[in-house]
Design a protein around this motif. Structure first.
Motif, PDB file in Angstrom:
ATOM      1  N   ARG A  67      36.967  37.703  38.941  1.00 16.88           N
ATOM      2  CA  ARG A  67      38.243  37.730  39.643  1.00 16.88           C
ATOM      3  C   ARG A  67      39.375  37.156  38.808  1.00 16.88           C
ATOM      4  O   ARG A  67      40.524  37.153  39.226  1.00 16.88           O
ATOM      5  CB  ARG A  67      38.144  36.953  40.972  1.00 16.88           C
ATOM      6  N   LEU A  68      39.066  36.677  37.585  1.00 17.65           N
ATOM      7  CA  LEU A  68      40.081  36.104  36.709  1.00 17.65           C
ATOM      8  C   LEU A  68      39.541  36.180  35.280  1.00 17.65           C
ATOM      9  O   LEU A  68      38.371  35.878  35.051  1.00 17.65           O
ATOM     10  CB  LEU A  68      40.374  34.662  37.097  1.00 17.65           C
ATOM     11  N   ILE A  97      42.656  42.659  38.258  1.00 18.47           N
ATOM     12  CA  ILE A  97      42.149  41.317  37.968  1.00 18.47           C
ATOM     13  C   ILE A  97      43.146  40.638  37.037  1.00 18.47           C
ATOM     14  O   ILE A  97      43.431  41.158  35.954  1.00 18.47           O
ATOM     15  CB  ILE A  97      40.758  41.375  37.302  1.00 18.47           C
ATOM     16  N   GLU A 254      42.050  34.626  44.314  1.00 19.83           N
ATOM     17  CA  GLU A 254      41.615  35.996  44.043  1.00 19.83           C
ATOM     18  C   GLU A 254      40.280  36.335  44.688  1.00 19.83           C
ATOM     19  O   GLU A 254      39.962  37.514  44.858  1.00 19.83           O
ATOM     20  CB  GLU A 254      41.510  36.209  42.531  1.00 19.83           C
ATOM     21  N   THR A 257      39.335  39.185  47.525  1.00 21.28           N
ATOM     22  CA  THR A 257      40.472  40.057  47.808  1.00 21.28           C
ATOM     23  C   THR A 257      40.278  41.383  47.119  1.00 21.28           C
ATOM     24  O   THR A 257      39.572  41.519  46.146  1.00 21.28           O
ATOM     25  CB  THR A 257      41.793  39.422  47.326  1.00 21.28           C
ATOM     26  N   ARG A 262      45.946  41.086  47.656  1.00 26.01           N
ATOM     27  CA  ARG A 262      46.058  39.942  46.764  1.00 26.01           C
ATOM     28  C   ARG A 262      46.885  38.847  47.416  1.00 26.01           C
ATOM     29  O   ARG A 262      47.820  39.093  48.161  1.00 26.01           O
ATOM     30  CB  ARG A 262      46.734  40.361  45.444  1.00 26.01           C
TER      31      ARG A 262
END
Length: 265
Positions: A67-68, A97, A254, A257, A262
């Motif tokens: 997610r990141l 992302i 994040e 989602t 978002r």
């Protein structure tokens, strides 16, 4: 209406599925060559949340649970590694992302040598938040050289006093509120760095001139006779704790989602 550029037409946004029950959303850290010093302490603080990918050494990572994405590259990646970095960033973009320290960003050139005579300082910028790192203008005391005993003792005493004064000034700076927050954060944005180390010069009139921006967190060396007096180990722990908190908060925004859902934060 004119047709969109071909690369835009081919870009298809894909919503990442929420992480399955019991699976925690992950931060993907992308490195090249030797891993940065902050990476292992960060993994210890974010237990179970960090996945590491080394460019050129492993197959491209899956993004199902990611997610990141944080690129922790020591300098610009080159050749196949650079191409792989760009592919990972593009895949993250198509899944919405967020990508931190985007590879092959504009970077930031060093300031002219004219600033070398001013007070030089270092700060960390963590997704817009600024933390003082330390002073860069601490001068080591001169060696005794081939002089008489009395002269060597006097030189050693003077050096010790300067070291103590410098260490006290460095510690006071580290504990003080950060300066020029908006300017340092803007310099990082211009360099495409979300998590960065910034060296800057402080002029006599209080104006700040950015010397250099480097993506990632450059920790102070904890060895040396002044390390304990400057509390470098404690200061490194503090910035690592804050970096982990910042990334965990971004990851939490994040997690779970999808496209169109978002977090606005």
């Amino acid at each position: 209406m004119s047709e969109p550029p071909s690369h835009v037409a081919r870009l298809k946004l894909v919503a990442p599925a929420p992480a399955p029950p019991g699976v925690r959303a992950r931060l993907l850290v992308v490195t090249a060559g030797e891993a940065p010093a902050f990476l292992e302490p960060l993994r210890e603080r974010m237990t179970g949340l960090v996945t590491v990918h080394r460019l050129g050494e492993e197959a491209e990572p899956g993004l199902d649970e990611v997610r990141l994405v944080l690129f922790a590259l020591d300098g610009a990646a080159e050749g196949p590694a650079a191409a792989q970095a760009r592919r990972i960033a593009l895949r993250a973009d198509t899944c919405w992302i967020p990508v931190l320290n985007r590879p092959n960003g504009p970077g930031a050139a060093a300031a002219p040598a004219a600033w070398a005579g001013h007070e030089r300082r270092r700060a960390y910028v963590l997704m817009g938040e600024v933390m003082n790192a330390g002073r860069l203008d601490l001068e080591p005391g001169p060696s005794g050289g081939r002089r008489g005993l009395a002269q060597r003792l006097a030189a050693a005493f003077g050096a010790r006093q300067r070291d103590r004064a410098g260490a006290a000034a460095d510690l006071a700076f580290a504990e003080a509120p950060p300066q020029a927050v908006a300017q340092l954060a803007a310099a990082c944005r211009a360099a495409g760095a979300d998590v960065a180390t910034v060296d800057y010069a402080l002029q006599p009139d209080g104006a700040v001139r950015v010397i250099k921006v480097r993506a990632g967190v450059e920790l102070a060396a904890e060895a040396g006779r002044l390390a304990r007096r400057r509390r470098l180990a404690e200061r490194n722990r503090r910035v690592l704790d804050r970096l982990a908190e910042t990334l965990e908060a971004a990851l939490a925004r994040e997690a779970g989602t999808g496209l169109g859902r978002r977090s606005a934060a």
